[in-house]
Design a protein around this motif. Structure first.
Motif, PDB file in Angstrom:
ATOM      1  N   GLY A   1     -10.033   9.512  -7.795  1.00  0.00           N
ATOM      2  CA  GLY A   1     -11.287   9.877  -8.445  1.00  0.00           C
ATOM      3  C   GLY A   1     -11.174   9.644  -9.933  1.00  0.00           C
ATOM      4  N   THR A   2     -12.024   8.761 -10.483  1.00  0.00           N
ATOM      5  CA  THR A   2     -11.961   8.360 -11.886  1.00  0.00           C
ATOM      6  C   THR A   2     -13.280   8.666 -12.574  1.00  0.00           C
ATOM      7  OG1 THR A   2     -10.398   6.582 -11.342  1.00  0.00           O
ATOM      8  CG2 THR A   2     -11.551   6.419 -13.447  1.00  0.00           C
ATOM      9  N   MET A   3     -13.195   9.206 -13.788  1.00  0.00           N
ATOM     10  CA  MET A   3     -14.382   9.511 -14.588  1.00  0.00           C
ATOM     11  C   MET A   3     -14.630   8.372 -15.572  1.00  0.00           C
ATOM     12  SD  MET A   3     -16.787  11.763 -15.350  1.00  0.00           S
ATOM     13  CE  MET A   3     -16.302  13.456 -14.965  1.00  0.00           C
ATOM     14  N   THR A   4     -15.833   7.819 -15.573  1.00  0.00           N
ATOM     15  CA  THR A   4     -16.158   6.708 -16.467  1.00  0.00           C
ATOM     16  C   THR A   4     -16.519   7.210 -17.865  1.00  0.00           C
ATOM     17  OG1 THR A   4     -18.529   6.727 -15.980  1.00  0.00           O
ATOM     18  CG2 THR A   4     -17.103   5.479 -14.481  1.00  0.00           C
ATOM     19  N   GLU A   5     -16.725   6.270 -18.779  1.00  0.00           N
ATOM     20  CA  GLU A   5     -17.146   6.617 -20.141  1.00  0.00           C
ATOM     21  C   GLU A   5     -18.478   7.362 -20.130  1.00  0.00           C
ATOM     22  OE1 GLU A   5     -15.519   6.235 -22.836  1.00  0.00           O
ATOM     23  OE2 GLU A   5     -13.937   4.782 -22.393  1.00  0.00           O
ATOM     24  N   ASP A   6     -19.305   7.094 -19.141  1.00  0.00           N
ATOM     25  CA  ASP A   6     -20.624   7.730 -19.034  1.00  0.00           C
ATOM     26  C   ASP A   6     -20.573   9.013 -18.217  1.00  0.00           C
ATOM     27  OD1 ASP A   6     -21.763   5.591 -20.459  1.00  0.00           O
ATOM     28  OD2 ASP A   6     -21.944   4.418 -18.608  1.00  0.00           O
ATOM     29  N   ASN A   7     -19.357   9.534 -18.002  1.00  0.00           N
ATOM     30  CA  ASN A   7     -19.173  10.773 -17.229  1.00  0.00           C
ATOM     31  C   ASN A   7     -19.713  10.666 -15.803  1.00  0.00           C
ATOM     32  OD1 ASN A   7     -17.873  12.179 -19.318  1.00  0.00           O
ATOM     33  ND2 ASN A   7     -19.844  12.727 -20.242  1.00  0.00           N
ATOM     34  N   GLU A   8     -19.555   9.484 -15.231  1.00  0.00           N
ATOM     35  CA  GLU A   8     -19.917   9.254 -13.834  1.00  0.00           C
ATOM     36  C   GLU A   8     -18.638   9.108 -13.016  1.00  0.00           C
ATOM     37  OE1 GLU A   8     -22.924   9.220 -12.495  1.00  0.00           O
ATOM     38  OE2 GLU A   8     -24.021   9.458 -14.390  1.00  0.00           O
ATOM     39  N   TRP A   9     -18.689   9.581 -11.782  1.00  0.00           N
ATOM     40  CA  TRP A   9     -17.521   9.479 -10.912  1.00  0.00           C
ATOM     41  C   TRP A   9     -17.528   8.158 -10.166  1.00  0.00           C
ATOM     42  CZ3 TRP A   9     -13.499  12.445 -11.477  1.00  0.00           C
ATOM     43  CH2 TRP A   9     -13.653  13.752 -11.958  1.00  0.00           C
ATOM     44  N   ILE A  10     -16.367   7.525 -10.106  1.00  0.00           N
ATOM     45  CA  ILE A  10     -16.201   6.353  -9.252  1.00  0.00           C
ATOM     46  C   ILE A  10     -14.979   6.587  -8.359  1.00  0.00           C
ATOM     47  CG2 ILE A  10     -17.279   4.719 -10.831  1.00  0.00           C
ATOM     48  CD1 ILE A  10     -14.500   3.785 -11.637  1.00  0.00           C
ATOM     49  N   ALA A  11     -15.012   5.998  -7.181  1.00  0.00           N
ATOM     50  CA  ALA A  11     -13.923   6.151  -6.219  1.00  0.00           C
ATOM     51  C   ALA A  11     -13.142   4.844  -6.149  1.00  0.00           C
ATOM     52  CB  ALA A  11     -14.478   6.512  -4.845  1.00  0.00           C
ATOM     53  N   LYS A  12     -11.857   4.917  -6.474  1.00  0.00           N
ATOM     54  CA  LYS A  12     -10.972   3.761  -6.347  1.00  0.00           C
ATOM     55  C   LYS A  12     -10.200   3.900  -5.033  1.00  0.00           C
ATOM     56  CE  LYS A  12     -10.195   3.192 -11.338  1.00  0.00           C
ATOM     57  NZ  LYS A  12      -9.163   3.239 -12.410  1.00  0.00           N
ATOM     58  N   LYS A  13     -10.609   3.151  -4.032  1.00  0.00           N
ATOM     59  CA  LYS A  13      -9.924   3.206  -2.736  1.00  0.00           C
ATOM     60  C   LYS A  13      -8.657   2.362  -2.844  1.00  0.00           C
ATOM     61  CE  LYS A  13     -10.969   2.857   2.213  1.00  0.00           C
ATOM     62  NZ  LYS A  13     -10.239   1.669   2.670  1.00  0.00           N
ATOM     63  N   ILE A  14      -7.507   3.016  -2.756  1.00  0.00           N
ATOM     64  CA  ILE A  14      -6.234   2.330  -2.956  1.00  0.00           C
ATOM     65  C   ILE A  14      -5.801   1.588  -1.702  1.00  0.00           C
ATOM     66  CG2 ILE A  14      -3.825   2.631  -3.632  1.00  0.00           C
ATOM     67  CD1 ILE A  14      -5.774   3.340  -5.851  1.00  0.00           C
ATOM     68  N   THR A  15      -6.012   2.181  -0.552  1.00  0.00           N
ATOM     69  CA  THR A  15      -5.463   1.668   0.702  1.00  0.00           C
ATOM     70  C   THR A  15      -6.482   0.870   1.514  1.00  0.00           C
ATOM     71  OG1 THR A  15      -5.990   3.829   1.653  1.00  0.00           O
ATOM     72  CG2 THR A  15      -3.722   3.469   0.933  1.00  0.00           C
ATOM     73  N   LYS A  16      -5.956   0.115   2.462  1.00  0.00           N
ATOM     74  CA  LYS A  16      -6.775  -0.567   3.468  1.00  0.00           C
ATOM     75  C   LYS A  16      -6.276  -0.148   4.841  1.00  0.00           C
ATOM     76  CE  LYS A  16      -7.773  -4.743   0.765  1.00  0.00           C
ATOM     77  NZ  LYS A  16      -7.641  -6.236   0.727  1.00  0.00           N
TER      78      LYS A  16
END
Length: 490
Positions: free
Chosen positions: A260-275
Motif C-alpha cells: 500500500g503506497t500513498m501518492t503525492e496527492d494523498n491517494e492510495w495505490i496498490a502495488k501487487k508484487i506477486t503473480k
C-alpha cells in the motif's frame, strides 16, 4: 485455496484403533460451486420458528479469536497485525513470523494448505530455519554447525500452531536439517545472495518432504505413514524477507503480496508484487505446456486445473503430481487405491515448488504490506484491501487517549480539538487489528459498508457448508516506518 474439486483426507494423528487404509482412502473429486446455502446453520438458534442470528458481540468474538499484533522498537518495520478465520475444520491455512537471530531481517509468511492441514503446518514450522541457515555467511554457518548445543536461528512470534505431527517426527526432521547444513557448508560462497537463499530454502525443504518418505522405503521397505501424509497433502506459500529498505518476496502458488503506497496527492495505490501460479497466468500455462510433450497439451491442464485436479500450478508437497508412477504405485496405491495416480499421468513431475522471487526497494511512501491467502483475494481486489487498511490507519489513532499538543493550550483550542476529534470518531474502525478489519469487510462488506446480518449468517455456517461459499482466510499486514526509510541512503 481454489482446489475445491479435490480433497485428500489424511489423518495425521494416526490412531491405533482405525486402519491406515481407511484414513488415507478418502479422496474424492467434486466441483463445488461458490453459492450461498440457506440451510440451517450450526450457530443459529430457533425461537418461535424464527432464526436468531449471532449478535454483533458474538460476531466480533469469532473474528478476533486468532488476531495478533506486535510492535518493533527500531528498523524499517514498525509493527504487524495478523489474523485467521477458518472455513475448513480444521483450518488448512497457517502463518508464521520470525526475527533472524544470527543475521538481520524479519521473515513473515502465509501458507495455504490443501488436501488437509499437514503439509502447511509442517512447512510453516520448518521453512524459516531452512531460509535463515541459507542466509548465514560461510564463517557464521561453520561456527553454527560446530555449536553444541546450537543457538536458535530464528525467534518466532505468535507461535500458536500446535502441530503434533512435528513433535512425532522431530528426530527425522532434525536429521534432515543437519544434512541440509552439511550441504550448505560444502557450497562455498563469497557473499550471501538473498534471492538464492530464499529459493534454496524452499526447494530443499520440498525435496526433504519427499526424501523422508522414499529413502526409508527403498532402504528397508519401511513406510512412515506420517511423512507420507505430509508429502501427499500440499501447501502454497508467500514469504517476505525484510532487512531495512530491502524487501524480498518468495511466492509459490496463489497467495499474494500487495504494498500500500500513498501518492503525492494523498491517494492510495496498490502495488501487487506477486503473480499467482494458476491458469489465469498465461506464462505459467506456457511453462507447463513446454515441459511436457505436445500430445499432452489437452490433458495436462483440464477444467482450469493441473491434470484436471489441482488449482495452483506450483506448491510444496503434493507428491501425487511429482513422484514417478512407479513410486506412487509402491507407496501410495496400496493404501489409497489406484486413484493415487492421476489420470493421464505420463511424464511426471507435473508440479514444482520453485518460487518466483521478487525484490522491492522500500521508499517512504510505501506504508504497509499485505500478505494473504487467496481466501481474502477471492473476496476483494488489491486496491480495495489497500484502501481499507489506509482508512483503518487514519481511524486507528482514535483508539489512543487524547494528548494535548502543548502545555499552555487555550480553552478555545481545546474545544476545537475536541470537536474535530468527535467528527473524526465517525471513521473510527470497529477493530484495532487491521487484519481483522479486512476479514470483517471481506465477509460482510457491501457497497454501503458492513452488513451485520450477512456477516452473522456467513459466520454461522457449518464447515461443510461454509467451504462451498468461502475459503480459509489468513492475513498479515506489515507497517513500515516512513521516517526510517526516509533516512536510508538511496
Amino acid at each position: 485455496m481454489n482446489c475445491s474439486n479435490i480433497s485428500i483426507v489424511i489423518n495425521t494423528c494416526l490412531k491405533v484403533d482405525r486402519s491406515l487404509k481407511q484414513k488415507l482412502s478418502c479422496i474424492w473429486y467434486n466441483d463445488r460451486p461458490r453459492y450461498f446455502h440457506s440451510s440451517r446453520t450450526v450457530c443459529q438458534t430457533q425461537k418461535d420458528d424464527v432464526e436468531v442470528l449471532l449478535s454483533p458481540q458474538e460476531v466480533t468474538v469469532i473474528l478476533r479469536k486468532n488476531e495478533f499484533n506486535k510492535d518493533f522498537p527500531h528498523g524499517s518495520v514498525k509493527s504487524y497485525d495478523s489474523n485467521q478465520l477458518p472455513s475448513n475444520d480444521p483450518i488448512e491455512d497457517t502463518r508464521c513470523e520470525a526475527q533472524c537471530k544470527m543475521t538481520p531481517g524479519l521473515i513473515m509468511g502465509v501458507f495455504d494448505g490443501h488436501g488437509g492441514p499437514a503439509c502447511a503446518q509442517v512447512v510453516s514450522k520448518r521453512l524459516f530455519k531452512y531460509i535463515a541457515a541459507a542466509l548465514l555467511p560461510q564463517d557464521l554457518l561453520q561456527n553454527y554447525i560446530k555449536q553444541e548445543p546450537r543457538e536458535l536461528l530464528i525467534d518466532t512470534f505468535n507461535d500458536r500452531v500446535s502441530a503434533e505431527i512435528i513433535q512425532d517426527l522431530k528426530v527425522i526432521y532434525d536429521k534432515s536439517f543437519n544434512e541440509y547444513l552439511d550441504k550448505l557448508s560444502n557450497c562455498a560462497k563469497d557473499e550471501v545472495d538473498v534471492k538464492v537463499s530464499l529459493e534454496k530454502g524452499i526447494m530443499h525443504l520440498d525435496e526433504d518432504l519427499s526424501r523422508e518418505v522414499v529413502e526409508p522405503f527403498k532402504e528397508n521397505g519401511t513406510l512412515n505413514h506420517k511423512t507420507l501424509s505430509v508429502a501427499l497433502s500440499g501447501a502454497v506459500a508467500c514469504v517476505s524477507y525484510i532487512d531495512g529498505p530491502h524487501m524480498y518476496i518468495a511466492n509459490v502458488g496463489d497467495c499474494n503480496a500487495v504494498v500500500g503506497t500513498m501518492t503525492e496527492d494523498n491517494e492510495w495505490i496498490a502495488k501487487k508484487i506477486t503473480k499467482e501460479h494458476n491458469t489465469e497466468n498465461f506464462d505459467e500455462l506456457k511453462r507447463i505446456w513446454n515441459e511436457h510433450p505436445e500430445e499432452e497439451r489437452k490433458t495436462v491442464i483440464r477444467r482450469d486445473r493441473l491434470l484436471g485436479e489441482l488449482a495452483p500450478l506450483r506448491s510444496l508437497g503434493d507428491y501425487r503430481y511429482k513422484w514417478k508412477a512407479e513410486i506412487l504405485s509402491e507407496v501410495a496405491v496400496p493404501l489409497i487405491g489406484q486413484k493415487a495416480i492421476p489420470a493421464n499421468y505420463y511424464t511426471p513431475p507435473y508440479l514444482s515448488a520453485k518460487p518466483d522471487i521478487y525484490y522491492h526497494r522500500l521508499i517512504p511512501k510505501d506504508k504497509f504490506l499485505i500478505i494473504a491467502s487467496d481466501g481474502l483475494w477471492d473476496m476483494m481486489t488489491p486496491i480495495q484491501a489497500v484502501k481499507l487498511v489506509g482508512e483503518h490507519m487514519k481511524g486507528k489513532v482514535f483508539f489512543n487517549p487524547l494528548k494535548l499538543p502543548k502545555k499552555n493550550i487555550q480553552l478555545g483550542d481545546i474545544n476545537e480539538l475536541l470537536l474535530h476529534r468527535k467528527e473524526s470518531l465517525k471513521s473510527k474502525p470497529k477493530d484495532r487489528n487491521a487484519a481483522t478489519h479486512l476479514i470483517r469487510h471481506a465477509i460482510g462488506g457491501t457497497e454501503y459498508g458492513v452488513d451485520h446480518s450477512r456477516l452473522a449468517h456467513l459466520l454461522s455456517l457449518s464447515s461443510d457448508v461454509s467451504r462451498m461459499f468461502r475459503d480459509d482466510m489468513t492475513v498479515t499486514i506489515v507497517y513500515f516506518d516512513s521516517e526510517f526509510l526516509r533516512q536510508c541512503p538511496a
